[in-house]
Design an enzyme around this catalytic site. Structure first.
Site, PDB file in Angstrom:
ATOM      1  N   LYS B  97      48.613  -4.086  14.245  1.00  0.00           N
ATOM      2  CA  LYS B  97      47.609  -3.067  13.926  1.00  0.00           C
ATOM      3  C   LYS B  97      47.507  -2.983  12.800  1.00  0.00           C
ATOM      4  O   LYS B  97      46.821  -2.792  12.119  1.00  0.00           O
ATOM      5  CB  LYS B  97      46.629  -2.957  14.822  1.00  0.00           C
ATOM      6  CG  LYS B  97      45.903  -4.206  16.057  1.00  0.00           C
ATOM      7  CD  LYS B  97      45.374  -4.775  15.107  1.00  0.00           C
ATOM      8  CE  LYS B  97      44.891  -5.940  16.402  1.00  0.00           C
ATOM      9  NZ  LYS B  97      43.552  -7.321  15.864  1.00  0.00           N
ATOM     10  N   GLU B 119      35.231  -0.765  15.805  1.00  0.00           N
ATOM     11  CA  GLU B 119      35.659  -1.475  16.766  1.00  0.00           C
ATOM     12  C   GLU B 119      37.286  -1.912  17.633  1.00  0.00           C
ATOM     13  O   GLU B 119      38.185  -2.128  17.140  1.00  0.00           O
ATOM     14  CB  GLU B 119      34.666  -2.989  17.987  1.00  0.00           C
ATOM     15  CG  GLU B 119      35.988  -4.211  16.957  1.00  0.00           C
ATOM     16  CD  GLU B 119      36.240  -4.338  15.814  1.00  0.00           C
ATOM     17  OE1 GLU B 119      35.736  -3.413  14.353  1.00  0.00           O
ATOM     18  OE2 GLU B 119      37.260  -4.254  15.003  1.00  0.00           O
ATOM     19  N   SER B 386      53.370  -9.544  18.524  1.00  0.00           N
ATOM     20  CA  SER B 386      52.791  -8.837  17.791  1.00  0.00           C
ATOM     21  C   SER B 386      52.854  -7.508  18.462  1.00  0.00           C
ATOM     22  O   SER B 386      52.309  -6.054  17.666  1.00  0.00           O
ATOM     23  CB  SER B 386      51.351  -9.515  17.675  1.00  0.00           C
ATOM     24  OG  SER B 386      50.916 -10.429  19.120  1.00  0.00           O
TER      25      SER B 386
END
Lengths: 269, 408
Positions: B97, B119, B386
């Site tokens: 991220k 969010e 990830s």
């Protein structure tokens, strides 16, 4: 002339603004919602906006979010909303009715079928919040080709460069969202509204209605002196939220509507 | 090796469309902002100073490049394909991220924005956003569903430590979709001051393209690293998909290499047939939500159905529009794995490689356990690991206790 054109022309002759009321279809249930809808013209609503419930009303504040949830829990859907319009039209052929909501339920229903059914039911216009002019070909153009007005929201962020894009393809009236925010939020100052109306008038001959944050007869009267229409939604819907029964909900909405109407009718005297 | 050249990497068009998917379905209040953002991003993208700064933070702050690791024990266990893990879980904040957050915060600063909103589902995007906001001294507000707050308390605490305000969202099922609605409501209210830092390859144009570009560093590095280690392209790529940002980051640089098989893994929850899942492509139909046209979980009336997945990060009823398009044209194969299959893969990865993967990434690993054993030993398979699983301890513990009880 369309019902919207006729209505705004009549009111212009009478030198008064339109009271435009918003309620969500199916809130708090189909029958009570239909009773509210049928009662609104006699309570002084000049134009009716009927909300099409959606699970994700991204531009709405808490009052209308809850109205959507109540309606969906009562099994309201787009087919039933169109049915409500048909029932309303059985004994009202004059009051313009505009469906307001989000695109996905229409997309799922199928745009051509929706336009056919909405026209047949007696729908005069559409306000689809998440359908900007960049996507005109998908809904706005076919709706207008079928004789349904497409009403655009303009906002404080819509500058002079963008306004022509937004107004191009607008019909019926222009809805000015007087505050950047969600429905039911705080009200704009009268200075801001006056300036915005003047700016819009330089760009369009369409009637201009002002909405967002207007709750009381006094506020409605003040706006009615500046614009062609006054939109009230959340303040009406609050009466449904606080009602102990369907009858209380119906009475609450209609009596508040009558008070707002009084304010709007006397505003320019 | 010769490569067939196609042109699948040129999207979206000027209207933000990937085929029939994408677009800008937002309220008028937001349109001028989105158009401005697109202009600013286009300018930044070709500005050497912006790219130098981005490269600096990717290297010295995020810790890039992330390793491409040959997973010897996983490979032995499967007995087929040669398995490589792209170690995005080693990045600062523990997931991919941050790649996107660093890019967007530099853009926000360039645009003079003082307030960042985002969010978050699993909390990884919220943590990464709070991290970069702290680094650049900007106010930060994170919207998070109450269900997700409950199951990701460690991340909620992390965000608060980093100085962010975490606002619980009770609407709907209190998951990612509801948090996104609330973030959009905030944005529409605070248009002048606020930058909305979307965490996945979804939302109105330019977000899907912009987030993809910031994440594409994953695939670009993978390409170079595998070239160095094996002297060639991979044969297949596997990544999990919620909104789809880690997958798009890995896939995008390989889209035109037709020899590379690409597999996206959706969350099947309790099973697609049960209706309790988050597999938008395998169990949804096209619609419009959160600014873009894409595949959505919805009922016959176009009402959005709540997603379900054990992994909070995959618990979203939509998917990025570029994935919808790649599914439509058949370039990427989209499969799905259940909660139980993901948990099984989670445990295997812990024991075999000494790596605790995020439950999201465990979905990709589950697909590898199905697929790798059937493939030849010279088949090179790259999986995007990830995120790390530290945030999922509570969920996994809870699930292990439940299955213990069921046995008794």
């Amino acid at each position: 002339m369309s019902r919207l054109q006729t209505r705004f022309a009549q009111l212009k002759e009478q030198n008064r603004a339109a009271l435009v009321t918003f309620v969500t279809a199916g809130d708090p249930g189909y029958d009570a919602s239909l009773a509210i809808l049928k009662g609104l013209p006699a309570a002084g609503a000049d134009v009716i906006e009927l909300g099409m419930p959606f699970t994700d009303p991204m531009a709405d504040g808490p009052a209308i979010q809850l109205a959507n949830i109540r309606a969906l829990e009562a099994k309201q859907n787009l087919a039933k909303t169109l049915q409500m319009v048909r029932e309303f039209r059985k004994d009202n052929n004059d009051t313009p009715l505009v469906l307001m909501g989000y695109f996905n339920p229409i997309h799922k229903y199928g745009v051509p079928q929706f336009i056919t059914d909405a026209k047949a039911a007696g729908v005069d216009g559409l306000i689809v919040v998440d359908m900007p002019p960049e996507h005109n070909g998908e809904l706005c153009d076919p709706a207008q080709a079928a004789g349904i007005d497409f009403i655009r929201l303009t906002t404080p962020t819509t500058d002079d460069v963008r306004l022509p894009t937004v107004l191009n393809g607008s019909s019926g009236f222009v809805y000015y969202v007087s505050v950047a925010g969600v429905t039911g939020a705080g009200a704009a100052t009268l200075e801001h509204v006056e300036e915005a109306v003047n700016r819009l008038r330089r760009h369009t001959d369409l009637p201009i209605s002002i909405g967002f944050g207007i709750r009381t007869p006094e506020q409605a009267a003040a706006i009615a002196r500046l614009a062609d229409g006054v939109v009230v939604g959340s303040a009406l819907i609050d009466h449904i939220a606080s009602a102990g029964s369907d009858q209380q909900a119906i009475d609450g909405v209609l009596s508040h509507c009558a008070a707002l109407s009084e304010g709007v009718r006397n505003a320019r005297r | 090796m010769t490569q067939s050249q196609t042109d699948l990497r040129n999207g979206p068009d000027v209207n933000g469309l990937f085929g029939a998917f994408g677009g800008r379905y937002v309220a008028e209040t937001l349109m001028p902002l989105i158009l401005e953002l697109a202009r600013e991003y286009e300018a930044a993208k070709i500005d050497p100073a912006f790219n130098e700064e981005l490269a600096y933070f990717q290297r010295d702050y995020v810790g890039r490049p992330s390793p491409l690791y040959f997973a010897e024990r996983l490979t032995e266990f499967c007995g087929g394909a040669k398995i490589y893990l792209k170690r995005e879980e080693l990045n600062h904040t523990g997931a991919h991220k941050i790649n996107n957050c660093i890019g967007q915060i530099l853009l926000a600063r360039r645009m003079g924005k003082k307030r960042i909103i985002a969010e978050t589902g699993a909390g990884m995007h919220g943590v990464a956003t709070a991290t970069v906001a702290a680094r650049f001294g900007l106010q930060c507000v994170i919207y998070m569903g109450t269900t997700d707050i409950e199951r990701q308390q460690a991340n909620v605490f992390r965000m608060k430590l980093l100085g962010a305000e975490v606002i619980p969202v009770v609407a709907g099922t209190g998951t990612l979709k509801d948090a996104m609605n609330e973030a959009l409501r905030d944005w529409v209210t605070n248009v002048d001051s606020t930058f909305y830092l979307i965490g996945t390859v979804a939302g109105p144009h330019p977000y899907p393209a912009m987030v993809r570009d910031f994440q594409a560093v994953i695939g670009k590095e993978t390409r170079d690293q595998l070239q160095a280690q094996e002297g060639r392209l991979p044969d297949s790529l596997v990544a999990c998909i919620g909104g789809g940002s880690n997958a798009m980051g890995l896939f995008h640089p390989f889209l035109d290499d037709t020899s590379v098989e690409i597999i996206g893994v959706e969350a099947a929850g309790h099973g697609i047939e049960t209706g309790k899942h988050a597999a938008s492509l395998n169990g949804g139909v096209p619609g419009v939500l959160h600014g873009n046209r894409t595949f959505l979980l919805q009922d016959d009336d176009g009402q959005i159905i709540d997603a379900h997945s054990i992994s909070a990060g995959l618990d979203y009823p939509g998917i990025g529009p570029e994935h919808a398009w790649l599914h439509d044209i058949g370039r990427v194969q989209y499969t799905s794995v259940t909660d139980d299959e993901a948990l099984d893969a989670f445990h295997k990865c812990c024991r075999l490689e000494g790596i605790i993967p995020a439950l999201e990434s465990a979905h990709a690993l589950a697909e590898v356990f199905k697929r790798a054993p059937t493939l030849p030993k010279d088949h090179l398979m790259v999986i995007n690991l990830s995120g790390r699983g530290d945030k999922d301890m509570q969920t996994v513990m809870h699930h292990m206790e439940q299955s213990q009880q069921e046995k008794h």
